[in-house]
Write an enzyme that holds these catalytic residues in place. Structure first.
Site, PDB file in Angstrom:
ATOM      1  N   GLU A   1     -22.016  16.237 -53.087  1.00 42.25           N
ATOM      2  CA  GLU A   1     -23.269  16.991 -53.060  1.00 42.25           C
ATOM      3  C   GLU A   1     -23.254  18.223 -53.971  1.00 42.25           C
ATOM      4  O   GLU A   1     -23.385  19.363 -53.495  1.00 42.25           O
ATOM      5  CB  GLU A   1     -23.625  17.418 -51.640  1.00 42.25           C
ATOM      6  CG  GLU A   1     -23.916  16.254 -50.727  1.00 42.25           C
ATOM      7  CD  GLU A   1     -24.694  16.646 -49.470  1.00 42.25           C
ATOM      8  OE1 GLU A   1     -24.937  17.854 -49.275  1.00 42.25           O
ATOM      9  OE2 GLU A   1     -25.072  15.746 -48.699  1.00 42.25           O
TER      10      GLU A   1
ATOM     11  N   GLU B   1     -23.670   9.051 -46.786  1.00 40.92           N
ATOM     12  CA  GLU B   1     -23.961   9.846 -45.584  1.00 40.92           C
ATOM     13  C   GLU B   1     -25.377   9.574 -45.141  1.00 40.92           C
ATOM     14  O   GLU B   1     -26.300   9.538 -45.957  1.00 40.92           O
ATOM     15  CB  GLU B   1     -23.865  11.366 -45.845  1.00 40.92           C
ATOM     16  CG  GLU B   1     -22.473  11.889 -46.021  1.00 40.92           C
ATOM     17  CD  GLU B   1     -22.430  13.408 -46.242  1.00 40.92           C
ATOM     18  OE1 GLU B   1     -23.348  14.120 -45.768  1.00 40.92           O
ATOM     19  OE2 GLU B   1     -21.472  13.853 -46.884  1.00 40.92           O
TER      20      GLU B   1
HETATM   21  C1  BGC Z   1     -22.977  17.413 -46.100  1.00 42.39           C
HETATM   22  C2  BGC Z   1     -22.239  17.508 -44.777  1.00 42.39           C
HETATM   23  C3  BGC Z   1     -23.158  18.093 -43.722  1.00 42.39           C
HETATM   24  C4  BGC Z   1     -24.321  17.142 -43.532  1.00 42.39           C
HETATM   25  C5  BGC Z   1     -25.340  17.581 -42.498  1.00 42.39           C
HETATM   26  C6  BGC Z   1     -24.397  16.965 -45.954  1.00 42.39           C
HETATM   27  O1  BGC Z   1     -25.228  17.816 -46.694  1.00 42.39           O
HETATM   28  O2  BGC Z   1     -22.245  16.633 -47.017  1.00 42.39           O
HETATM   29  O3  BGC Z   1     -21.097  18.280 -44.972  1.00 42.39           O
HETATM   30  O4  BGC Z   1     -22.515  18.335 -42.506  1.00 42.39           O
HETATM   31  O5  BGC Z   1     -25.016  17.012 -44.752  1.00 42.39           O
HETATM   32  O6  BGC Z   1     -25.923  18.775 -42.841  1.00 42.39           O
END
Ligand code: BGC
Length: 444
Positions: free
Chosen positions: A167, A351
């Protein structure tokens, strides 16, 4: 969701080092910008400091057992630069104990039949490198290369799937432009050179990882579909600007070798001959993090747009700025495939997940239907995009465990597994059982 389409996905769960490890001084670990950030009063909403929390540094075997119980194909975790080179930017000597801890994790995962997928950089820059300018300084990309090579020398015979930089948009925009995340700088658009140096860091390291036997060396990018508050011309203009800075600023150089037009921001990228070839060299996959869309309208402030709630959308534990709109994930994926065509390699959803208010302690399974609905609907959106022809190879839940949610401390829980942040006790939630059953059904 059709079982056949789900069968063609690799399933994973993700975490990151600073968010789960705790043990900030164990075995010679050095300080990162996140140590400075959490040790500064009022930076973290609940005053928490990432310790003890899940304490995965000491409880790695429990995490591996939870992953094996889920039946995931892969585990995406991150390696802490300052465990491996505690004084990076000063004396640079390697801390074998730091490497040992990741070697134990990798070996444990392989023994459990789970493919390790380390991310080399998930936001925890060594403090001495930040003092020398951090990601504003081109040299940081080269220091990242030194660190990555040390890790690859130790783990490259067993790790084949790597992620490089996580990110870069969050680091540049929230970390350097707005000061919401470490290093807490508020440079507005003057922060944008940090984008180039992070992408360069990826471009320098990916070929080295392949030389060490990697079959995958890719960055993970966070994207959001940007919605105008109304169809009025000013709102469409504001949405175009945010789309440029949040999405195209990262995807264009990686996939087309060019930055989008940045004249509206008055910034020149610090490109040196050869950089764009490194940055746009093809990767095996495109790591894609997606949580929510963002709705914007123009603003008179120094930043020419502002975020507003997305009308009619239910929200997560973060409230109105984290709307739940799985259809926007599907639409974004389809748009990307059209925009970049054959330059876009297969996408891995690296993610996706949501936090909802949950108790700090529990002795029984919790999780009401919210998280299951969120995950189920977003996975459905992924499958829809795949059915529409977008090449998608994998899906990853953020997160395996409740963990340290950066400036929000322990106040937001994303885990499939509940963690008591005082005792480290892990209790699988209903969404853990849901994901386990879904993976089992896809494999049957
Ligand atoms: C990040 C994580 C974070 C998740 C939820 C992503 O932006 O990679 O580290 O915990 O989102 O906010």
């Amino acid at each position: 969701m059709t079982a056949e389409t789900a069968r063609s996905l690799h399933f994973s769960a993700a975490t990151s080092a600073f968010q789960i490890e705790g043990a900030r001084t164990a075995d010679g670990r050095g300080r990162s910008i996140w140590d400075d950030f959490v040790d500064t009063p009022r930076n973290v909403i609940d005053g928490s400091t990432a310790e003890p929390g899940p304490d995965s540094f000491h409880r790695v075997d429990e995490d591996i057992a939870l992953l094996a119980g889920l039946g995931v194909d892969r585990y995406r975790f991150s390696i802490s630069w300052t465990r491996v080179i505690p004084e990076a930017g000063m004396n640079g000597s390697v801390n074998e104990a730091g490497l040992d801890c990741y070697e134990r994790l990798v070996d444990g995962l392989l023994a459990a039949g789970v493919t390790p997928e380390p991310t080399l950089y998930h936001w925890d820059l060594p403090v001495a490198l930040e003092a020398a300018g951090g990601w504003l300084n081109r040299d940081t990309a080269h220091r990242f290369g030194d660190y990555a090579e040390v890790v690859a020398d130790r783990l490259g015979d067993r790790v084949r799937h790597w992620y490089t930089i996580n990110e870069p948009a969050s680091t540049s925009l929230q970390g350097y432009a707005l000061g919401e995340l470490a290093p807490g700088r508020s440079l507005l658009f003057e922060a944008l050179p940090t984008v180039h140096h992070q992408l360069l860091a990826h471009g320098l390291v990916a070929p080295m990882l392949r030389d060490h036997g990697a079959v995958q060396a890719a960055p993970t990018l966070n994207h959001s579909l940007i919605l105008p508050a109304t169809e009025a011309e000013e709102d469409l203009g504001a949405a175009g600007l945010l789309d440029t800075i949040m999405n195209r600023l990262f995807a264009d150089p990686l996939l087309s070798g060019r930055y989008p037009d940045l004249s509206a921001f008055g910034v020149q990228m610090p490109i040196v001959d050869g950089d764009m070839d490194l940055i746009s060299a093809p990767n095996e996959v495109y790591g894609f993090n997606y949580y929510n869309p963002i709705t914007v309208r123009p603003s008179a402030g120094p930043v020419p747009f502002e975020m507003v709630p997305t009308p009619g959308a239910p929200v997560t534990g973060f409230g109105p700025m984290w709307p739940i709109r799985p259809d926007t994930m599907r639409d974004f994926l389809i748009d990307m495939a059209h925009r970049y065509g054959s330059a876009l390699p297969p996408i891995v959803i690296t993610e996706n997940g949501a936090s909802f208010p949950e108790p700090e302690t529990t002795t029984t399974e919790i999780d009401y239907s919210d998280r299951i609905d969120y995950l189920n609907d977003h996975l459905g959106a992924v499958i829809d995009a795949k059915s529409a022809g977008v090449r998608i190879d994998g899906y990853t839940v953020w997160s395996l465990l409740d963990n340290f949610e950066w400036a929000d401390g322990w106040s937001q829980r994303f885990g499939l597994v509940h963690v008591d942040m005082h005792t480290g006790t892990r209790t699988p939630k209903a969404s853990y059982r849901w994901y386990r059953d879904l993976i089992a059904a896809a494999r049957s």
